[in-house]
Motif scaffolding. Structure first.
Motif, PDB file in Angstrom:
ATOM      1  N   GLN A 172       4.517   8.553   7.536  1.00  0.00           N
ATOM      2  CA  GLN A 172       5.559   7.519   7.392  1.00  0.00           C
ATOM      3  C   GLN A 172       6.682   8.024   6.484  1.00  0.00           C
ATOM      4  O   GLN A 172       7.862   7.823   6.765  1.00  0.00           O
ATOM      5  CB  GLN A 172       4.953   6.230   6.819  1.00  0.00           C
TER       6      GLN A 172
ATOM      7  N   VAL B 158      -0.948   3.355  18.355  1.00  0.00           N
ATOM      8  CA  VAL B 158      -1.072   1.962  17.946  1.00  0.00           C
ATOM      9  C   VAL B 158      -1.691   1.880  16.554  1.00  0.00           C
ATOM     10  O   VAL B 158      -2.643   2.604  16.256  1.00  0.00           O
ATOM     11  CB  VAL B 158      -1.942   1.151  18.930  1.00  0.00           C
ATOM     12  N   GLY B 159      -1.107   1.042  15.726  1.00  0.00           N
ATOM     13  CA  GLY B 159      -1.658   0.854  14.388  1.00  0.00           C
ATOM     14  C   GLY B 159      -1.265   1.917  13.381  1.00  0.00           C
ATOM     15  O   GLY B 159      -1.759   1.927  12.261  1.00  0.00           O
ATOM     16  N   SER B 160      -0.350   2.808  13.775  1.00  0.00           N
ATOM     17  CA  SER B 160       0.009   3.890  12.856  1.00  0.00           C
ATOM     18  C   SER B 160       1.046   3.445  11.823  1.00  0.00           C
ATOM     19  O   SER B 160       1.367   4.174  10.900  1.00  0.00           O
ATOM     20  CB  SER B 160       0.518   5.101  13.633  1.00  0.00           C
ATOM     21  N   GLY B 161       1.572   2.244  11.979  1.00  0.00           N
ATOM     22  CA  GLY B 161       2.485   1.715  10.970  1.00  0.00           C
ATOM     23  C   GLY B 161       3.953   1.973  11.267  1.00  0.00           C
ATOM     24  O   GLY B 161       4.748   2.247  10.363  1.00  0.00           O
ATOM     25  N   LYS B 162       4.326   1.812  12.525  1.00  0.00           N
ATOM     26  CA  LYS B 162       5.725   2.012  12.885  1.00  0.00           C
ATOM     27  C   LYS B 162       6.597   0.868  12.380  1.00  0.00           C
ATOM     28  O   LYS B 162       7.726   1.083  11.954  1.00  0.00           O
ATOM     29  CB  LYS B 162       5.862   2.107  14.413  1.00  0.00           C
ATOM     30  N   THR B 163       6.031  -0.346  12.408  1.00  0.00           N
ATOM     31  CA  THR B 163       6.833  -1.509  12.032  1.00  0.00           C
ATOM     32  C   THR B 163       7.309  -1.413  10.585  1.00  0.00           C
ATOM     33  O   THR B 163       8.425  -1.811  10.258  1.00  0.00           O
ATOM     34  CB  THR B 163       6.025  -2.806  12.216  1.00  0.00           C
TER      35      THR B 163
ATOM     36  N   TYR C 112       5.696 -10.763   9.943  1.00  0.00           N
ATOM     37  CA  TYR C 112       5.469  -9.554   9.150  1.00  0.00           C
ATOM     38  C   TYR C 112       6.639  -9.303   8.201  1.00  0.00           C
ATOM     39  O   TYR C 112       6.456  -9.084   7.001  1.00  0.00           O
ATOM     40  CB  TYR C 112       5.310  -8.381  10.124  1.00  0.00           C
TER      41      TYR C 112
ATOM     42  N   PHE D 197       0.865  -1.187   0.000  1.00  0.00           N
ATOM     43  CA  PHE D 197       0.000   0.000   0.000  1.00  0.00           C
ATOM     44  C   PHE D 197       0.893   1.225   0.000  1.00  0.00           C
ATOM     45  O   PHE D 197       2.061   1.147   0.366  1.00  0.00           O
ATOM     46  CB  PHE D 197      -0.915  -0.003   1.221  1.00  0.00           C
ATOM     47  N   PRO D 198       0.351   2.358  -0.395  1.00  0.00           N
ATOM     48  CA  PRO D 198       1.175   3.570  -0.336  1.00  0.00           C
ATOM     49  C   PRO D 198       1.454   3.970   1.102  1.00  0.00           C
ATOM     50  O   PRO D 198       0.642   3.716   1.994  1.00  0.00           O
ATOM     51  CB  PRO D 198       0.317   4.633  -1.042  1.00  0.00           C
TER      52      PRO D 198
ATOM     53  N   ARG E 232      -9.092   3.215   8.087  1.00  0.00           N
ATOM     54  CA  ARG E 232      -9.344   2.699   9.432  1.00  0.00           C
ATOM     55  C   ARG E 232     -10.614   3.321   9.977  1.00  0.00           C
ATOM     56  O   ARG E 232     -10.813   4.519   9.888  1.00  0.00           O
ATOM     57  CB  ARG E 232      -8.202   3.083  10.378  1.00  0.00           C
TER      58      ARG E 232
ATOM     59  N   PRO F  89      -3.113   4.953   8.824  1.00  0.00           N
ATOM     60  CA  PRO F  89      -3.339   4.562   7.431  1.00  0.00           C
ATOM     61  C   PRO F  89      -4.799   4.780   7.062  1.00  0.00           C
ATOM     62  O   PRO F  89      -5.675   4.671   7.926  1.00  0.00           O
ATOM     63  CB  PRO F  89      -2.993   3.071   7.422  1.00  0.00           C
TER      64      PRO F  89
END
Ligand code: ADP
Ligand code: MG
Length: 703
Positions: free
Chosen positions: A275, A300-305, A338, A269-270, A454, A451
């Motif tokens: 990010q 949480v869920g913001s796409g840090k990983t 992941y 995904f973009p 959500r 993202p």
């Protein structure tokens, strides 16, 4: 060094061994200096003396009179005893009453003598009554220090039991003040004091204990708060400077084939704007020649990983190895999965090392790691063990950083002869002022955007009396195939009760949702890590409908199919914790819900917290509010303090402006004198040293 300031308090007249010991054990006051640095937490205005005749029967504030004792009478029997004292000031009479401590009060009082009397007035058939007033003889040496505004000092139960009251502390401070004279050693250099037109330390201490008016009290507070915050900032920022001078950073020049192939082929995904911005900030550090020390905050869920993964690719592409340390096995596993998925076909070898890796597997990994074959290693604390040796470690990422101490971070630094770049990630929203204090040596990046697509979690607040509605609600979700968390508080000091609640809760839930039709799992803090991980794993794999847990639910665990988070006794959680828990749901495509269960009787503050949760899902907004409501120093209530040093007077929730000023000042000072070696800054070096601690980062929010 001033000798009186450093002298044991026991030598002060009226203190002695016994009281000195109590002051030491209860309030950590050892020296005369400690005593003078024990500040009032509030003040009572005793500047006005009322005439009895003039007191308004409707007044609700404390008042002070100056009156002579006419009679003292002990009345009643045994446990119904009371002491009745009639006083008069020429304008009228008043009755003072005590029900407790009668013998002691009686000893203080003498008929015919005049006293200052302070208390809350009440009127019975037109005559003034004061129940349990404070009294003080108008005679004696303390008169000199009898100020208009009186400091109230916090004391402990044990002190009260030993007749040490706020007033005792106040009197002892008066004595100490006389002993010290004007010889209090100044702790700030003259140029700093002059820059802000501040009070000297002597003036500030005098006015914090004996303020003659509000303006002086405010100036005193400013001076003392500023000093405290300046000390912390100097400590943190000079350590940072020292590191910058000592360590060079690797330069990762290339962003080439590997990164681009990932970007074009594998990225599903973009990236969000946030990010992209954070990646740019990291990339900037990679090119700076300085070691990166960056904190990545993101809800949480913001796409840090993903940011972690992509920045690791840059390290790998430049010939370095990278590692990612997570606080639990289940999180480490989740990351491995992941990474493996997203990196498929790119030929980057990712491996996992945890406490439960078998010996043979571990040996294989350690060998490959030493040879540089493994490019990315994911793991738990197992990563910091000495036997884990990299061929060329260039980049370290620590997930959920608040779970690790600074010592663990430091041990990862030492895995290469040159220090690797460091990125620490946290989903715990930390208010700006607190971040500046706790993580002041780190540069901060923020992912402040979720993202797209959500659905924000909807939050409902139910009273316990509406439990049936809540049960009906979760039944509905379970019927749709969704999973449910039910969380119970776990507060230090009441763990036993909490576990009982959890047990009862389990019985209640399994009655409504009986096996084998439904499966309910329990996870709590007294279980072994492996048991907890197992429970979480079962839930993650969809093998249970309901997970009953104490607040130990692992941060960062991703169960997209869980759509309901029920928080029992929600009033017992802080806002940040409530928000963390809510973050466990809302991870999939379905609408998720957070249900806050509370009793009907709520304090004003708890009500505010519930309202805030219902109104907003912005973690930073909530964190700021939390700090304002409770004050940063007061976050221990639900195990979330973790501040290694105690602030005596500054309040991070309220003193953001002074903190900013202190930080600015510290930066200017260190620009000229990075290690505070100038003679002019000798005092600042000592001040900064007071805040040295290696626990500075132990900000454990979740138990
Ligand atoms: P956290 O910041 O809590 O660690 P994660 O990195 O676990 O969040 O991301 C949560 C989910 O969002 C993951 O499934 C991830 O793949 C997904 N995600 C990350 N970035 C984006 C994006 N830009 N667009 C869509 N989904 C994304
Ligand atoms: Mg995460």
């Amino acid at each position: 060094m001033n000798t009186v300031f450093d002298k044991d308090v026991k030598y002060l007249p009226g203190v002695g061994e016994k009281r000195a010991l109590l002051l030491k054990t209860e309030l950590n006051i050892k020296t005369v200096g400690d005593l003078l640095n024990y500040y009032p937490y509030r003040y009572l205005d005793k500047s006005q003396i009322y005439r009895i005749r003039d007191i308004d029967p409707n007044t609700s504030t404390h008042i002070q009179i100056r009156a002579r004792v006419e009679s003292i009478q002990a009345l009643g029997e045994r446990n119904k005893k009371r002491l009745r004292v009639i006083v008069s000031d020429g304008s009228g009479r008043a009755e003072l009453v005590w029900f407790k401590g009668i013998n002691w009060i009686q000893k203080q009082l003498e008929a015919g003598r005049e006293y200052m009397i302070f208390g809350k007035p009440s009127f019975f058939s037109g005559s003034l009554n004061l129940v349990h007033p404070e009294i003080e003889s108008t005679l004696g040496a303390k008169e000199k220090f009898f100020p208009g505004v009186i400091g109230i000092y916090s004391i402990t139960e044990k002190l009260t039991a030993n007749h040490i009251t706020s007033k005792t502390i106040f009197n002892t401070i008066c004595t100490a003040w006389q002993a010290v004279g004007d010889e209090i050693p100044e702790t700030l250099p003259r140029y700093v004091i002059e820059q802000y037109g501040m009070m000297s330390l002597t003036e500030a201490l005098f006015n914090i204990h004996f303020p003659s008016n509000n303006a002086n009290l405010n100036s005193a507070r400013f001076r003392l708060k500023f000093e405290e915050l300046l000390g912390i900032q100097l400590n943190i920022l000079s350590t940072k400077k020292k590191n910058e001078i000592t360590y060079k950073g690797f330069i990762f020049k290339t962003v080439g084939d590997l990164f681009n192939r990932f970007y074009e082929k594998n990225l599903p995904f973009p990236l969000t704007g946030a990010q992209k911005r954070v990646l740019k900030e990291i990339r900037h550090d990679f090119l700076s020649g300085k070691q990166m020390n960056r904190l990545l905050q993101g809800d949480v869920g913001s796409g840090k990983t993903l940011v972690a993964l992509m920045s690791m690719l840059i390290a790998v592409e430049n010939g370095y190895q990278a590692c990612l340390m997570a606080p639990t096995e289940i999180l480490a596993n989740q990351h491995l999965e992941y990474f493996t998925n997203l990196l498929s076909g790119l030929g980057v070898d990712v491996e996992l090392l945890t406490g439960s890796t078998t010996k043979a597997e571990r040996n294989r990994i350690l060998n490959l790691l030493r040879e540089g074959e493994i490019k990315i290693l994911i793991g738990t604390h197992a990563l910091i063990e000495d036997r884990v040796v990299f061929s060329n470690l260039g980049y370290v990422i620590i997930d959920e950083q608040h779970r690790f101490g600074v010592e663990q971070r430091a041990r990862l630094w030492m895995k290469n002869t040159e220090v690797p770049h460091i990125l620490v990630m946290t989903a715990t929203p930390i208010p700006r002022t607190l971040a500046m204090t706790l993580y002041g040596d780190l540069d901060v990046s923020v992912i402040d955007e979720l993202p797209p697509g959500r659905k924000p979690v909807r939050t409902l607040h139910f009273y316990d009396s509406h439990r049936l509605r809540m049960l009906g609600f979760i039944e509905n979700e379970i019927k749709k195939g969704r999973q449910v968390y039910i969380v119970y508080p776990l507060i230090k000091g009441s763990e036993k009760m909490d576990y009982l609640n959890l047990e009862e809760g389990y019985e209640g839930i399994t009655r409504v949702f009986p096996p084998p039709e439904y499966t309910t799992l329990v996870v709590h803090g007294k279980m072994k890590q492996a048991e907890k991980d197992y429970g979480m794993k079962m839930f993650k794999e969809g093998k249970a409908n309901i997970l009953l847990a104490t607040s130990v639910i692992e941060v960062g665990v991703n169960v997209p199919n869980a759509t309901v988070m029920v928080i029992e006794s929600a009033e017992r959680f802080g806002l940040s914790q409530l928000h963390q828990l809510r973050g466990r749901v809302g991870r999939g495509a379905d609408q998720s819900y957070c249900i806050l269960m509370t009793s009907v009787k709520l304090s004003k503050e708890s009500r505010k917290r519930m309202e805030a949760m219902v109104e907003t899902t912005d973690g930073f907004e909530l964190a700021e509010l939390d700090m304002q409501l409770r004050g940063a120093g007061d976050l221990h209530g639900t195990q979330q303090s973790g501040m290694a040093f105690e602030l005596k007077i500054a309040n991070l929730g309220k003193d953001g402006q002074i903190l900013a000023l202190a930080r600015e000042t510290a930066i200017l000072i260190l620009d000229k004198d990075p290690l505070l070696t100038n003679e002019d800054n000798r005092k600042l070096r000592i001040l900064a040293g007071k805040f040295t601690t290696d626990k500075l980062y132990d900000f454990s929010m979740i138990s």
